[in-house]
Design a protein around this motif. Structure first.
Motif, PDB file in Angstrom:
ATOM      1  N   MET A 147       0.649  -1.359   0.109  1.00 24.05           N
ATOM      2  CA  MET A 147       0.160   0.015  -0.192  1.00 24.05           C
ATOM      3  C   MET A 147       0.992   1.301   0.130  1.00 24.05           C
ATOM      4  O   MET A 147       0.575   2.042  -0.717  1.00 24.05           O
ATOM      5  N   ILE A 148       1.854   1.277   0.979  1.00 24.78           N
ATOM      6  CA  ILE A 148       2.892   2.501   0.845  1.00 24.78           C
ATOM      7  C   ILE A 148       3.548   2.604  -0.557  1.00 24.78           C
ATOM      8  O   ILE A 148       3.690   3.696  -0.869  1.00 24.78           O
ATOM      9  N   ALA A 149       3.839   1.479  -1.138  1.00 22.75           N
ATOM     10  CA  ALA A 149       4.817   1.557  -2.456  1.00 22.75           C
ATOM     11  C   ALA A 149       3.632   2.249  -3.336  1.00 22.75           C
ATOM     12  O   ALA A 149       4.049   3.025  -4.281  1.00 22.75           O
ATOM     13  N   SER A 150       2.353   1.801  -3.503  1.00 22.52           N
ATOM     14  CA  SER A 150       1.649   2.293  -4.463  1.00 22.52           C
ATOM     15  C   SER A 150       1.163   3.904  -4.139  1.00 22.52           C
ATOM     16  O   SER A 150       1.005   4.607  -5.356  1.00 22.52           O
ATOM     17  N   THR A 151       1.105   4.210  -3.007  1.00 28.14           N
ATOM     18  CA  THR A 151       0.815   5.619  -2.641  1.00 28.14           C
ATOM     19  C   THR A 151       1.998   6.502  -3.094  1.00 28.14           C
ATOM     20  O   THR A 151       2.029   7.444  -3.726  1.00 28.14           O
ATOM     21  N   GLY A 152       3.395   5.886  -2.989  1.00 25.86           N
ATOM     22  CA  GLY A 152       4.600   6.749  -3.544  1.00 25.86           C
ATOM     23  C   GLY A 152       4.595   6.757  -5.086  1.00 25.86           C
ATOM     24  O   GLY A 152       5.132   7.847  -5.416  1.00 25.86           O
ATOM     25  N   GLU A 153       4.087   5.594  -5.701  1.00 24.49           N
ATOM     26  CA  GLU A 153       4.279   5.718  -7.211  1.00 24.49           C
ATOM     27  C   GLU A 153       3.091   6.670  -7.632  1.00 24.49           C
ATOM     28  O   GLU A 153       3.201   7.458  -8.592  1.00 24.49           O
ATOM     29  N   TRP A 154       1.809   6.877  -6.829  1.00 26.35           N
ATOM     30  CA  TRP A 154       0.802   7.905  -7.087  1.00 26.35           C
ATOM     31  C   TRP A 154       1.394   8.997  -7.130  1.00 26.35           C
ATOM     32  O   TRP A 154       1.153  10.124  -8.095  1.00 26.35           O
ATOM     33  N   GLN A 155       2.099   9.562  -5.925  1.00 29.72           N
ATOM     34  CA  GLN A 155       2.508  10.750  -5.705  1.00 29.72           C
ATOM     35  C   GLN A 155       3.731  11.074  -6.926  1.00 29.72           C
ATOM     36  O   GLN A 155       3.764  12.354  -7.057  1.00 29.72           O
ATOM     37  N   LEU A 156       4.561  10.052  -7.184  1.00 33.45           N
ATOM     38  CA  LEU A 156       5.493  10.398  -8.205  1.00 33.45           C
ATOM     39  C   LEU A 156       4.773  10.612  -9.620  1.00 33.45           C
ATOM     40  O   LEU A 156       5.433  11.815  -9.966  1.00 33.45           O
ATOM     41  N   GLY A 157       3.813   9.902  -9.857  1.00 37.48           N
ATOM     42  CA  GLY A 157       3.106  10.243 -11.263  1.00 37.48           C
ATOM     43  C   GLY A 157       2.495  11.591 -11.053  1.00 37.48           C
ATOM     44  O   GLY A 157       2.623  12.271 -12.065  1.00 37.48           O
ATOM     45  N   ALA A 194       3.509  14.005  -9.364  1.00 37.47           N
ATOM     46  CA  ALA A 194       4.644  15.314  -9.380  1.00 37.47           C
ATOM     47  C   ALA A 194       5.105  15.465 -10.813  1.00 37.47           C
ATOM     48  O   ALA A 194       5.403  16.219 -11.336  1.00 37.47           O
ATOM     49  N   LEU A 195       5.243  14.066 -11.440  1.00 37.34           N
ATOM     50  CA  LEU A 195       5.808  14.372 -12.953  1.00 37.34           C
ATOM     51  C   LEU A 195       4.682  15.132 -13.643  1.00 37.34           C
ATOM     52  O   LEU A 195       5.183  15.744 -14.637  1.00 37.34           O
ATOM     53  N   GLY A 196       3.474  14.558 -13.398  1.00 37.98           N
ATOM     54  CA  GLY A 196       2.283  15.536 -14.311  1.00 37.98           C
ATOM     55  C   GLY A 196       2.419  16.854 -14.242  1.00 37.98           C
ATOM     56  O   GLY A 196       2.297  17.757 -15.051  1.00 37.98           O
ATOM     57  N   ILE A 197       2.712  17.407 -12.942  1.00 38.19           N
ATOM     58  CA  ILE A 197       2.652  18.520 -12.439  1.00 38.19           C
ATOM     59  C   ILE A 197       4.058  19.289 -13.298  1.00 38.19           C
ATOM     60  O   ILE A 197       3.989  20.455 -13.899  1.00 38.19           O
ATOM     61  N   VAL A 198       5.059  18.422 -13.150  1.00 35.49           N
ATOM     62  CA  VAL A 198       6.255  19.225 -13.755  1.00 35.49           C
ATOM     63  C   VAL A 198       6.131  19.395 -15.345  1.00 35.49           C
ATOM     64  O   VAL A 198       6.454  20.338 -16.226  1.00 35.49           O
TER      65      VAL A 198
END
Length: 84
Positions: free
Chosen positions: A1-11, A13-17
């Motif tokens: 669950m923590i790993a999927s949350t981190g991937e979601w946040q990374l995605g 962040a990349l979208g915002i960039v």
């Protein structure tokens, strides 16, 4: 669950960039377009000034024709004077 949350946040962040970079590119294009528009307006005004200044040269063809006639006459007189 923590790993999927981190991937979601990374995605996210990349979208915002990506959106930020696209926005910067669009802003730069718009600023360049405005600059080009100002330069085009200045160039158009300069062309109008040159057009007005050269409109007075309408008789230049007649002047050139007279110059050619004078040159031909001078050459003819030289031939007569020199004997060639």
């Amino acid at each position: 669950m923590i790993a999927s949350t981190g991937e979601w946040q990374l995605g996210l962040a990349l979208g915002i960039v990506v959106v930020a970079v696209a926005a910067v590119i669009v802003i730069v294009i718009v600023l360049l377009a405005l600059r080009i528009a100002r330069q085009a307006k200045t160039a158009e005004q300069a062309v109008e000034i040159v057009r007005r200044q050269t409109a007075e040269l309408g008789g230049i063809a007649r002047i050139n024709d007279s110059g050619v006639r004078i040159l031909h006459s001078a050459r003819a007189l030289r031939k007569v004077a020199v004997g060639k």
